[in-house]
Design a protein around this motif. Structure first.
Motif, short mmCIF file in Angstrom:
data_model
loop_
_atom_site.label_atom_id
_atom_site.label_comp_id
_atom_site.label_asym_id
_atom_site.label_seq_id
_atom_site.Cartn_x
_atom_site.Cartn_y
_atom_site.Cartn_z
N ARG A 1 68.85 12.99 -30.10
CA ARG A 1 68.67 14.43 -30.32
C ARG A 1 67.83 14.65 -31.57
O ARG A 1 67.98 13.92 -32.57
N GLU A 2 66.96 15.65 -31.53
CA GLU A 2 66.03 15.90 -32.63
C GLU A 2 66.19 17.32 -33.16
O GLU A 2 66.25 18.28 -32.40
N ILE A 3 66.24 17.44 -34.48
CA ILE A 3 66.36 18.73 -35.14
C ILE A 3 65.33 18.80 -36.27
O ILE A 3 65.07 17.80 -36.94
N ASP A 4 64.71 19.95 -36.44
CA ASP A 4 63.72 20.13 -37.51
C ASP A 4 64.43 20.47 -38.82
O ASP A 4 65.17 21.46 -38.89
N VAL A 5 64.19 19.67 -39.83
CA VAL A 5 64.77 19.89 -41.16
C VAL A 5 63.64 19.96 -42.18
O VAL A 5 62.74 19.11 -42.17
N THR A 6 63.67 20.96 -43.05
CA THR A 6 62.66 21.12 -44.09
C THR A 6 63.30 20.97 -45.46
O THR A 6 64.28 21.64 -45.77
N ALA A 7 62.73 20.10 -46.26
CA ALA A 7 63.16 19.93 -47.65
C ALA A 7 62.17 20.63 -48.56
O ALA A 7 60.96 20.33 -48.50
N VAL A 8 62.64 21.58 -49.36
CA VAL A 8 61.79 22.30 -50.31
C VAL A 8 62.10 21.80 -51.71
O VAL A 8 63.27 21.77 -52.11
N TYR A 9 61.07 21.39 -52.45
CA TYR A 9 61.25 20.74 -53.74
C TYR A 9 60.83 21.64 -54.90
O TYR A 9 59.80 22.32 -54.84
N GLU A 10 61.60 21.58 -55.96
CA GLU A 10 61.27 22.28 -57.20
C GLU A 10 60.39 21.41 -58.10
O GLU A 10 59.55 21.92 -58.83
N ASN A 11 60.56 20.12 -58.03
CA ASN A 11 59.91 19.17 -58.93
C ASN A 11 58.39 19.20 -58.79
O ASN A 11 57.85 19.13 -57.68
N ALA A 12 57.71 19.28 -59.93
CA ALA A 12 56.24 19.36 -59.93
C ALA A 12 55.59 18.10 -59.38
O ALA A 12 54.44 18.14 -58.93
N ASN A 13 56.30 16.98 -59.40
CA ASN A 13 55.72 15.72 -58.95
C ASN A 13 56.03 15.42 -57.48
O ASN A 13 55.71 14.33 -57.00
N LYS A 14 56.63 16.37 -56.80
CA LYS A 14 56.95 16.19 -55.39
C LYS A 14 56.18 17.21 -54.56
O LYS A 14 55.61 18.15 -55.09
N PRO A 15 56.16 17.03 -53.24
CA PRO A 15 55.44 18.00 -52.39
C PRO A 15 56.08 19.39 -52.47
O PRO A 15 57.22 19.54 -52.93
N GLU A 16 55.35 20.40 -52.00
CA GLU A 16 55.96 21.73 -51.88
C GLU A 16 57.15 21.65 -50.92
O GLU A 16 58.23 22.15 -51.21
N PHE A 17 56.89 21.03 -49.76
CA PHE A 17 57.99 20.79 -48.81
C PHE A 17 57.63 19.62 -47.90
O PHE A 17 56.46 19.23 -47.79
N VAL A 18 58.64 19.10 -47.26
CA VAL A 18 58.47 18.09 -46.23
C VAL A 18 59.21 18.56 -44.98
O VAL A 18 60.40 18.89 -45.05
N ARG A 19 58.50 18.65 -43.90
CA ARG A 19 59.12 19.04 -42.62
C ARG A 19 59.36 17.77 -41.82
O ARG A 19 58.43 17.07 -41.42
N MET A 20 60.63 17.48 -41.60
CA MET A 20 61.02 16.25 -40.91
C MET A 20 61.59 16.56 -39.53
O MET A 20 62.46 17.42 -39.39
N LYS A 21 61.09 15.87 -38.55
CA LYS A 21 61.68 15.95 -37.21
C LYS A 21 62.69 14.82 -37.15
O LYS A 21 62.37 13.70 -36.76
N LEU A 22 63.91 15.15 -37.58
CA LEU A 22 64.95 14.12 -37.68
C LEU A 22 65.57 13.85 -36.31
O LEU A 22 66.02 14.76 -35.63
N GLN A 23 65.58 12.59 -35.95
CA GLN A 23 66.19 12.16 -34.69
C GLN A 23 67.48 11.41 -34.98
O GLN A 23 67.55 10.60 -35.91
N PHE A 24 68.50 11.68 -34.16
CA PHE A 24 69.81 11.07 -34.35
C PHE A 24 70.28 10.42 -33.05
O PHE A 24 70.02 10.95 -31.96
N GLN A 25 70.95 9.29 -33.20
CA GLN A 25 71.59 8.66 -32.05
C GLN A 25 72.97 9.28 -31.89
O GLN A 25 73.82 9.17 -32.78
N CYS A 26 73.17 9.96 -30.76
CA CYS A 26 74.42 10.68 -30.50
C CYS A 26 75.15 10.05 -29.33
O CYS A 26 74.53 9.58 -28.38
#
Length: 405
Positions: free
Chosen positions: A63-88
């Motif tokens: 199963r796949e769910i879209d997860v977005t990580a938003v970063y405050e740190n200046a040395n990291k991306p603005e965000f990363v959009r991950m299509k996370l897949q899980f074995q269920c």
């Protein structure tokens, strides 16, 4: 009360129920220290099944769910959009030898370790230049990190999660306690906030507007691209500070005012849904029951039940505007005209062109819905011509219904 609890209470008032589908985002996790905080958001509208065809009805599914990580740190991306897949664990599996079906009643719960990977289509938004960059597909890994465990629980129990959402929507209200109890059975936090955002860009805006707004006011948001630089006048700065103070007061006095605002938004959404249903029921007909012509039906399919502001945003400012006690009329017009020409010879009139004209208008009738918003109720397209305008009327009417923006 912890910082995280305060943030979650503010976010509890951000639920939104759009027309076409219930567009929900969930705040999975908020963690880190000042200058290095990260917020994880999940788009819970659709959980995709990525199980290979030859593994369907096996003991596990992907199963796949879209997860977005938003970063405050200046040395990291603005965000990363991950299509996370899980074995269920599959709800039902089949022994292909004897064709015996087995039901698996043990589903994953938040807090359990999950087997996951980053799937194809993932990407990040670089902070340096706001350009996207693909994120490589990862190998399968196992982790009990809180964010991953929560995301995996939603992905692997998508039917139960969806039922909890729909059961909580009751007319113009949302049963927060009931929803919390239902997802609590999955091990998820009963106070997990839902918001009306589903896109990575929306999650980015949400984090900076709700979590780290003090840094924006202080001009300390990392901004190497120059995109976010927005010098504030002293008046704007004071207004923003007052807004933050009001949020803090609401927080200290409870969530009554936040939930009141939420109910108003739900009422507005229900009005939109009702308008769409009315349009679908009366498709191809005017309110009086008469049949629409093809141009009227074409416009109604796009604008029927939509807010007046959307008409203006698409069609431009109307050429004529009238209002009665309970209706407004926005008219868009087009016309063509050619002067007649008469040619005289020695024997009198020997030829010429009789000339002609053609005019056409598209008139949008809008009426207020139950919440007072003006919405398209009817559309009339009419034309008239004389002389050679008979050859032009079709083009003129096409021009009258053509979007200007």
């Amino acid at each position: 009360m912890s910082t995280l609890q305060r943030l979650l209470m503010v976010c509890a008032g951000s639920l939104l129920l759009p027309v076409e589908a219930f567009a929900f985002g969930a705040i999975l996790q908020y963690e880190g220290d000042v200058d290095d905080r990260v917020a994880y958001f999940a788009d819970v509208r659709t959980i995709a099944n990525r199980t290979p065809p030859d593994q369907i009805m096996g003991p596990t599914e992907i199963r796949e769910i879209d997860v977005t990580a938003v970063y405050e740190n200046a040395n990291k991306p603005e965000f990363v959009r991950m299509k996370l897949q899980f074995q269920c664990s599959n709800t039902f599996s089949m022994d292909m030898t004897n064709r015996k079906i087995t039901e698996n009643k043990t589903k994953g719960r938040a807090g359990d370790a999950v087997t996951f990977r980053i799937g194809p289509g993932s990407y990040k938004l670089r902070r340096s230049d706001l350009k996207t960059e693909p994120v490589a597909v990862s190998d399968w890994k196992t982790s009990n990190a809180p964010m991953l465990s929560k995301a995996g629980t939603i992905a692997c129990n998508d039917i139960e999660f969806d039922k909890a959402l729909h059961a909580a929507i009751k007319g113009n209200t949302f049963d927060f306690d009931g929803f919390g109890k239902r997802i609590g059975k999955l091990g998820l936090p009963e106070d997990m906030p839902l918001i009306g955002a589903t896109l990575p860009s929306e999650f980015l805006d949400f984090a900076w507007e709700n979590f780290w707004w003090d840094k924006v006011l202080a001009g300390k948001r990392p901004d190497p691209s120059g995109k976010w630089a927005q010098p504030l006048s002293e008046a704007d700065r004071q207004a923003a500070i007052e807004k933050l103070k009001r949020k803090q007061q609401e927080l200290e006095s409870g969530t009554a005012s936040i939930r009141a605002g939420l109910l108003e938004r739900i009422k507005k959404t229900n009005a939109e849904m009702k308008a769409d249903l009315e349009v679908a029921k009366n498709a191809g007909k005017h309110p009086d029951g008469s049949k629409m012509n093809k141009r009227e039906a074409k416009l109604m399919a796009v604008f029927g039940g939509r807010p007046e502001r959307e008409v203006i945003a698409t069609m431009g400012n109307p050429d004529d505007f009238n209002q009665t006690a309970d209706a407004r009329f926005l008219r868009y017009s087009a016309w063509w005209e050619q002067q007649g020409v008469t040619v005289y010879g020695a024997q009198g009139v020997i030829g010429g062109d009789p000339g002609g004209y053609a005019e056409c208008f598209a008139e949008f009738s809008v009426r207020p819905d139950a919440s007072g918003e003006w919405r398209v109720d009817d559309i009339v397209v009419r034309g008239d011509y004389e002389g050679t305008g008979s050859r032009e009327i079709r083009l003129v009417c096409d021009d009258a219904i053509r979007p200007k923006h």
